[in-house]
Design a protein around this motif. Sequence first.
Motif, PDB file in Angstrom:
ATOM      1  N   LEU A  25       9.051  -0.045   3.187  1.00  0.00           N
ATOM      2  CA  LEU A  25       8.185  -1.174   3.526  1.00  0.00           C
ATOM      3  C   LEU A  25       7.013  -1.261   2.547  1.00  0.00           C
ATOM      4  O   LEU A  25       6.639  -2.355   2.106  1.00  0.00           O
ATOM      5  CB  LEU A  25       7.670  -1.034   4.958  1.00  0.00           C
ATOM      6  CG  LEU A  25       8.683  -1.286   6.071  1.00  0.00           C
ATOM      7  CD1 LEU A  25       8.074  -0.955   7.430  1.00  0.00           C
ATOM      8  CD2 LEU A  25       9.169  -2.737   6.045  1.00  0.00           C
ATOM      9  N   GLY A  26       6.443  -0.106   2.213  1.00  0.00           N
ATOM     10  CA  GLY A  26       5.362  -0.095   1.238  1.00  0.00           C
ATOM     11  C   GLY A  26       5.821  -0.593  -0.118  1.00  0.00           C
ATOM     12  O   GLY A  26       5.082  -1.305  -0.816  1.00  0.00           O
ATOM     13  N   ALA A  27       7.045  -0.247  -0.512  1.00  0.00           N
ATOM     14  CA  ALA A  27       7.595  -0.722  -1.780  1.00  0.00           C
ATOM     15  C   ALA A  27       7.720  -2.242  -1.774  1.00  0.00           C
ATOM     16  O   ALA A  27       7.404  -2.909  -2.772  1.00  0.00           O
ATOM     17  CB  ALA A  27       8.947  -0.075  -2.041  1.00  0.00           C
ATOM     18  N   ALA A  28       8.182  -2.810  -0.653  1.00  0.00           N
ATOM     19  CA  ALA A  28       8.327  -4.260  -0.558  1.00  0.00           C
ATOM     20  C   ALA A  28       6.978  -4.956  -0.657  1.00  0.00           C
ATOM     21  O   ALA A  28       6.837  -5.979  -1.339  1.00  0.00           O
ATOM     22  CB  ALA A  28       9.017  -4.627   0.759  1.00  0.00           C
ATOM     23  N   VAL A  29       5.961  -4.410   0.007  1.00  0.00           N
ATOM     24  CA  VAL A  29       4.620  -4.999  -0.037  1.00  0.00           C
ATOM     25  C   VAL A  29       4.039  -4.893  -1.450  1.00  0.00           C
ATOM     26  O   VAL A  29       3.438  -5.843  -1.969  1.00  0.00           O
ATOM     27  CB  VAL A  29       3.699  -4.313   0.988  1.00  0.00           C
ATOM     28  CG1 VAL A  29       2.253  -4.797   0.821  1.00  0.00           C
ATOM     29  CG2 VAL A  29       4.185  -4.581   2.402  1.00  0.00           C
ATOM     30  N   ALA A  30       4.219  -3.729  -2.101  1.00  0.00           N
ATOM     31  CA  ALA A  30       3.714  -3.540  -3.459  1.00  0.00           C
ATOM     32  C   ALA A  30       4.399  -4.495  -4.433  1.00  0.00           C
ATOM     33  O   ALA A  30       3.756  -5.063  -5.330  1.00  0.00           O
ATOM     34  CB  ALA A  30       3.924  -2.093  -3.900  1.00  0.00           C
ATOM     35  N   TYR A  31       5.692  -4.670  -4.273  1.00  0.00           N
ATOM     36  CA  TYR A  31       6.463  -5.611  -5.101  1.00  0.00           C
ATOM     37  C   TYR A  31       5.919  -7.024  -4.966  1.00  0.00           C
ATOM     38  O   TYR A  31       5.630  -7.700  -5.962  1.00  0.00           O
ATOM     39  CB  TYR A  31       7.931  -5.510  -4.691  1.00  0.00           C
ATOM     40  CG  TYR A  31       8.835  -6.649  -5.067  1.00  0.00           C
ATOM     41  CD1 TYR A  31       8.819  -7.213  -6.334  1.00  0.00           C
ATOM     42  CD2 TYR A  31       9.756  -7.148  -4.141  1.00  0.00           C
ATOM     43  CE1 TYR A  31       9.681  -8.239  -6.677  1.00  0.00           C
ATOM     44  CE2 TYR A  31      10.624  -8.169  -4.468  1.00  0.00           C
ATOM     45  CZ  TYR A  31      10.582  -8.726  -5.732  1.00  0.00           C
ATOM     46  OH  TYR A  31      11.433  -9.739  -6.057  1.00  0.00           O
ATOM     47  N   ALA A  32       5.729  -7.470  -3.724  1.00  0.00           N
ATOM     48  CA  ALA A  32       5.239  -8.825  -3.495  1.00  0.00           C
ATOM     49  C   ALA A  32       3.824  -9.007  -4.033  1.00  0.00           C
ATOM     50  O   ALA A  32       3.512 -10.002  -4.696  1.00  0.00           O
ATOM     51  CB  ALA A  32       5.275  -9.141  -1.997  1.00  0.00           C
ATOM     52  N   GLY A  33       2.954  -8.031  -3.769  1.00  0.00           N
ATOM     53  CA  GLY A  33       1.588  -8.116  -4.265  1.00  0.00           C
ATOM     54  C   GLY A  33       1.531  -8.133  -5.782  1.00  0.00           C
ATOM     55  O   GLY A  33       0.731  -8.866  -6.384  1.00  0.00           O
TER      56      GLY A  33
END
Length: 294
Positions: free
Chosen positions: A165-173
């Motif tokens: 989930l953190g990877a997905a948020v970092a990717y989007a940001g």
Amino acid sequence: MDLSATDAPRLDGKSIAAATTTVVLWASAFVAIRSAADHFTPGALALGRLAVGSAALLALLVYRREGPLPRAAWPGTAVSGVLWFGLYMVALNWGERQVDAGTAAMLVGIGPVLIALLGGWLLGEGFPRKLLAGMAVSFAGAVVVGVSMSTGGQGSSLLGIALCLGAAVAYAGGVVAQKPALRHGSPLQVTTYGCLIGAVACLPFAGRLVIEVAAAPLSATACVVYLGLFPTALAFTTWAYAVSRTTAGRMGATTYAVPALVVLMSWSLLGETPLPLTLLGGALCLAGVAVSRR
């Protein structure tokens, strides 16, 4: 502001070719990561990939004489470098060791949705109906692929779920932060400096990388070099080129083609025969991309 499909920037032939190159190479990265993961820990793998990518990008930047990154492009590039090139790669490499591939695919699949939402809110890109509809179809396809590949939660952990989930948020940001930087710097400049910043952020893993390169077989090290040259240096540059000519949300939607391509590449290169449900999910991913690109 609500952009309609006709108001949104449209990709020309070169931009479509750039976006296609990015998607194909990012799909191949999953196969290469799987091949190298037995010999490299998550942080060392990320640093090795970024170090090779940074060296190639710097050489190209000097060859093209594009000069240093403009001051106005630094904030977005710095945020993108830390979040996308650094945190995302380490978190994803680590998360995929804690959860099964299907669960990881479903969790990371929220990234393009977050890009569309953040782009519509922070960048004023709006929320085109066909884009949202296409992303809904593609996300459903990603879930189907994930379910078909899942081991029923065996081996999964709360830490792994949090990392994905953190990877997905970092990717989007990182994607949303990069978009404004491309108004001031060229795609090559923004990509080069973003990759360098990501590599610097991963320097704490340098010791492990040296040890693991010495112990790894040549084939595993070759996978790291491939990851740095193609899915990183080339694919991130072609991504920046394409996203500078359209919205972040629309480019994010194209990445839903990646799961379908990963299934086909794993089938042909690794001999991993997909289930019929996996193929159905891949088809849904591609159908959703087609709708969102209209």
